[in-house]
Motif scaffolding. Sequence first.
Motif, PDB file in Angstrom:
ATOM      1  N   ASN A 142      26.069  24.848  30.178  1.00  0.00           N
ATOM      2  CA  ASN A 142      27.175  24.069  30.726  1.00  0.00           C
ATOM      3  C   ASN A 142      27.698  23.051  29.720  1.00  0.00           C
ATOM      4  OD1 ASN A 142      27.663  24.963  33.435  1.00  0.00           O
ATOM      5  ND2 ASN A 142      25.569  24.272  33.880  1.00  0.00           N
ATOM      6  N   GLU A 143      28.948  22.659  29.922  1.00  0.00           N
ATOM      7  CA  GLU A 143      29.520  21.642  29.050  1.00  0.00           C
ATOM      8  C   GLU A 143      29.036  20.260  29.462  1.00  0.00           C
ATOM      9  OE1 GLU A 143      33.683  21.467  28.425  1.00  0.00           O
ATOM     10  OE2 GLU A 143      33.782  23.599  27.895  1.00  0.00           O
ATOM     11  N   LEU A 144      28.949  19.383  28.493  1.00  0.00           N
ATOM     12  CA  LEU A 144      28.434  18.050  28.763  1.00  0.00           C
ATOM     13  C   LEU A 144      29.493  17.018  28.375  1.00  0.00           C
ATOM     14  CD1 LEU A 144      26.053  16.006  29.198  1.00  0.00           C
ATOM     15  CD2 LEU A 144      25.566  16.314  26.787  1.00  0.00           C
ATOM     16  N   THR A 145      29.719  16.072  29.261  1.00  0.00           N
ATOM     17  CA  THR A 145      30.631  14.985  28.915  1.00  0.00           C
ATOM     18  C   THR A 145      29.791  13.742  28.684  1.00  0.00           C
ATOM     19  OG1 THR A 145      31.992  15.939  30.625  1.00  0.00           O
ATOM     20  CG2 THR A 145      32.802  13.938  29.571  1.00  0.00           C
ATOM     21  N   ILE A 146      29.933  13.169  27.511  1.00  0.00           N
ATOM     22  CA  ILE A 146      29.179  11.956  27.220  1.00  0.00           C
ATOM     23  C   ILE A 146      30.142  10.781  27.291  1.00  0.00           C
ATOM     24  CG2 ILE A 146      27.934  10.709  25.433  1.00  0.00           C
ATOM     25  CD1 ILE A 146      26.736  13.403  24.657  1.00  0.00           C
ATOM     26  N   VAL A 192      24.379  22.380  19.330  1.00  0.00           N
ATOM     27  CA  VAL A 192      24.718  23.661  18.707  1.00  0.00           C
ATOM     28  C   VAL A 192      25.846  23.454  17.706  1.00  0.00           C
ATOM     29  CG1 VAL A 192      24.016  25.133  20.609  1.00  0.00           C
ATOM     30  CG2 VAL A 192      26.299  24.176  20.610  1.00  0.00           C
ATOM     31  N   GLN A 193      25.791  24.231  16.631  1.00  0.00           N
ATOM     32  CA  GLN A 193      26.809  24.070  15.592  1.00  0.00           C
ATOM     33  C   GLN A 193      28.131  24.654  16.064  1.00  0.00           C
ATOM     34  OE1 GLN A 193      25.115  25.694  12.001  1.00  0.00           O
ATOM     35  NE2 GLN A 193      24.305  23.687  11.505  1.00  0.00           N
ATOM     36  N   ARG A 194      29.184  23.880  15.819  1.00  0.00           N
ATOM     37  CA  ARG A 194      30.512  24.350  16.217  1.00  0.00           C
ATOM     38  C   ARG A 194      30.933  25.524  15.359  1.00  0.00           C
ATOM     39  NH1 ARG A 194      33.361  18.581  16.022  1.00  0.00           N
ATOM     40  NH2 ARG A 194      32.688  17.842  18.056  1.00  0.00           N
ATOM     41  N   ILE A 222      22.913  12.530  15.279  1.00  0.00           N
ATOM     42  CA  ILE A 222      23.209  13.058  16.613  1.00  0.00           C
ATOM     43  C   ILE A 222      22.162  14.108  17.001  1.00  0.00           C
ATOM     44  CG2 ILE A 222      24.842  14.525  17.884  1.00  0.00           C
ATOM     45  CD1 ILE A 222      27.085  12.961  16.510  1.00  0.00           C
ATOM     46  N   TYR A 223      21.816  14.955  16.061  1.00  0.00           N
ATOM     47  CA  TYR A 223      20.789  15.969  16.333  1.00  0.00           C
ATOM     48  C   TYR A 223      19.482  15.293  16.740  1.00  0.00           C
ATOM     49  CZ  TYR A 223      17.991  20.169  15.854  1.00  0.00           C
ATOM     50  OH  TYR A 223      17.163  21.220  16.116  1.00  0.00           O
ATOM     51  N   TYR A 257      27.622  19.382  14.957  1.00  0.00           N
ATOM     52  CA  TYR A 257      26.947  19.736  16.204  1.00  0.00           C
ATOM     53  C   TYR A 257      27.791  19.365  17.416  1.00  0.00           C
ATOM     54  CZ  TYR A 257      22.665  20.389  13.569  1.00  0.00           C
ATOM     55  OH  TYR A 257      21.725  20.822  12.695  1.00  0.00           O
ATOM     56  N   GLU A 258      27.798  20.267  18.362  1.00  0.00           N
ATOM     57  CA  GLU A 258      28.380  19.993  19.662  1.00  0.00           C
ATOM     58  C   GLU A 258      27.194  19.824  20.604  1.00  0.00           C
ATOM     59  OE1 GLU A 258      31.447  19.074  21.588  1.00  0.00           O
ATOM     60  OE2 GLU A 258      32.158  20.659  20.260  1.00  0.00           O
ATOM     61  N   ILE A 259      27.242  18.822  21.494  1.00  0.00           N
ATOM     62  CA  ILE A 259      26.118  18.649  22.424  1.00  0.00           C
ATOM     63  C   ILE A 259      26.460  19.333  23.739  1.00  0.00           C
ATOM     64  CG2 ILE A 259      24.576  17.008  23.514  1.00  0.00           C
ATOM     65  CD1 ILE A 259      25.466  14.976  21.456  1.00  0.00           C
ATOM     66  N   VAL A 260      25.616  20.246  24.146  1.00  0.00           N
ATOM     67  CA  VAL A 260      25.841  20.957  25.414  1.00  0.00           C
ATOM     68  C   VAL A 260      24.539  20.970  26.206  1.00  0.00           C
ATOM     69  CG1 VAL A 260      27.648  22.474  24.535  1.00  0.00           C
ATOM     70  CG2 VAL A 260      25.265  23.166  24.353  1.00  0.00           C
ATOM     71  N   TRP A 261      24.621  21.366  27.456  1.00  0.00           N
ATOM     72  CA  TRP A 261      23.412  21.573  28.228  1.00  0.00           C
ATOM     73  C   TRP A 261      22.754  22.867  27.755  1.00  0.00           C
ATOM     74  CZ3 TRP A 261      21.491  17.920  31.263  1.00  0.00           C
ATOM     75  CH2 TRP A 261      22.341  16.945  31.771  1.00  0.00           C
TER      76      TRP A 261
END
Lengths: 536, 301
Positions: free
Chosen positions: A283-287, A260-262, A169-170, A275-279
């Motif tokens: 901002n939060e990102l919805t995939i 970013v690491q949760r 994912i990273y 990892y959490e994927i964010v902008w």
Amino acid sequence: MSSSTFFGLDIATRGLFTAQRGLTNVNHNIDNINTPGYSRQVLEQRASRPILMANGTGMMGTGSEIVGVNRMRDEYLDVKFRSESQYLGEWEVKQTLLEELQVMYNEPSDSGFNTVLNEFYNSLQQLSTDPSSPSARAALKEKAMMLTKYFNSVAAHFEYLQNDINEIIYAKVEEVNSLADQIAKLNQQIYNYEVTGNVANDLRDQRGYLVDKLSKIVNIEAYEVNYGKLPNGRDDMRFVITISGKALVDHNNVTHLEAVQRENKLNEEDIPNLYEIVWADGNELTIKSGELKGYLDVRDGNNGLNGSSDFRGIPYYQRKMNDFVRVFARTFNEGIIDVDGDGVLDKVSGHVDGYKLNSREGDPASGIRFFTMFDEYGKPMSSATFAAAGGTPIDYDAMYSQITAKNFSISSEIFDDPVNNISISGAAEQVGNIEVLRTLIDLRHNTYMFNEGSPEDYIKTIISCMGVDGQLSSHYLNNQTVITKQIENRRQSISGVSVNEEMGNLVRYQHAYKAAAKMIQTYSEILDILVNRLGV
Amino acid sequence: MRITNNMLIDNMMANLNRNLNRVSNYQNQLSTGKKISLPSDDPIIASRALKLRTDVAEIQQFKRNVNDATSWMEITETTLKQIGDVMQRIRELTVDVSNGTKTQDDMDKTKVEIEQLKTQLINLANTTYSGRYIFSGFKTDKALMDTDGKFLIDISKNEQIFYEIGIGDDININVAGCDLFHTGDAAEGEKSSFINTIDELIAALESGEQTTVSGMLGKIDSEINNILRVRSAVGARMNRLELTANRLDDDNINFTKLMSKNEDVDIAEAIMKLMNEMNVYNASLAAGAKVIQPTLVDFLT
């Protein structure tokens, strides 16, 4: 009115140029036949502006000219391709990973869970026919360890896989960012070329190809936005790519994604620091789809629990296995189980109620828990240490929630001295008594142990559930492959280079070139007569 | 529709790949002998396979249990027969000395023989099967009685050892010593009523009173009847074991057959299908090779 002396030569020269452009174009197309994303280019050729004859004899043709080079592309198919390829990416990932998960359970086979559980119960049966035999007791210990190790190993493999997916994912986030950067650069270049009124065919192809790649990784929408009019009167079009409504690329600006690491685990079964994927702007990102969605679902999917997706991914199966070992250990150790299916836990004989082989008249029941867990040093935990977590009065849920599939183990008492500490007798000093052992054996067929039924039913449910999910993902993948293949075919039909066609054009332009050259020769001869032989 | 060269090649590759996948699928089936290699190949077969494996494993374990039970009960049965024979001999001797013609000397001889037979009975009461005392109830590690016929352990008729020979199907394999050699439960140190009868007989012989000796016959008969009662119960249970063993054999064959039917490949069918797929694959290779080769380039000179 007549035409000028050299006018014919002018026309012939134009013919030569046109044919030459044509040949160059053929050459370019053939060279790029295998360039990914390339669209064939077609010359726009027309008759050059004719001269109006003043004496009413009509218009005089002035030859041909090239007015443009067009790129054969159906933008609709691009949009269609990108909206489908995101699902192709998602199911490709899910199908592959589900296959990997199934391999870890290793069922149906002669070495999977079923075999391990069968052998464990067979060794209990064997012990029941010779309850005082040291060898049968030692064998039971080994089979019990085989059972616990099976869970340890499957759980550990699941964790490795979760970790691997996390790394992927990273890497995928980096890939998205890199593609976005390249696209933004191309946007600037294309804009600069086109501001003068040209069409940057090859650069647009390159951009299209990168957008295709991006569309497989994450759900994107790509379109050109009209920003008004340029000074030269043309539309000011700028290219924008959005993910779930927010712009990743806005003309030459890029908003990066970030992994970013949760700080807190999403599921308690997760390994730490996923990892959490964010902008990058916070901002939060919805995939919603794409390969990233596939990886995220398998990594985080807990059947909708904890706000995860509905997908059954690694945490789901880890949770199911944890539940299994907890209930199994509680039932086997304490005999606390819903015997009659009325939804209330009952108490029957468990291993703690059994008497040791070397018990003497008047001794109490052994109180030894057969299954506990590994302590922090990786050693089997003693029954008493394990039970301490239950407090007083004993909170069995608290006690058994310590166990996970990964740390499931036999207790140190059983590990150290299986011969004496396996407690299966219903009374002290009765080595032939197997009352407790018989209730332990009977538990195997207790269909109220789990919601899904007996232990075997439970695991069967997990495995068929995984099988059905795997089958479904294969079907989806096949469908998606066919759909994208079909769109790609249509795209190729329009944009692909055909060698035959190009050869046809080659011959056509070659002939035109030859003919134009012949015209020049003819005019040359005419002029020779005119200049050299006339008059003088 | 406009067809381009890359379309031809891409489509051919996709189709070849699909065909090859099917070939590999059948090839896999043939080389493993199984219809499926992952649950997702067919979840139904997979879950049935799991169930059947459990069934087969259990049946095989039950067969082992039945074998163990049979051995134990055969020993019990043989021992009971020997005890019966000894008692029969004691009865014959008692009858023999009960008629008025016997002298005290005869009685003494008989007494000596009966004392020997008593020792034999006590030895039989302490019979072991692979180191376990078969009449000692749950305390299989301890002998039942000492040489005087006194119980060495507390023993109750409830000390029945059960073997599981089917799901929820248990069979009692032992005979508690107190049932055979005593009336009701016995405590440690208590004298066996059975041996007591023999001792009474010996005492009667010693006293030389024929009426007392002949009076013992009734007691001896009732002990013999008791032994016969236990023997017939054991016989009935052995009968049941035999039936169970036969049924388990049948079950084993049936379930193994079912398992094979569920997950094993029909070789003939798989070979046929493989050949068929190979033909399709070869045809697609041949066609592909012909189609993708020539273009106009080959014909322009």
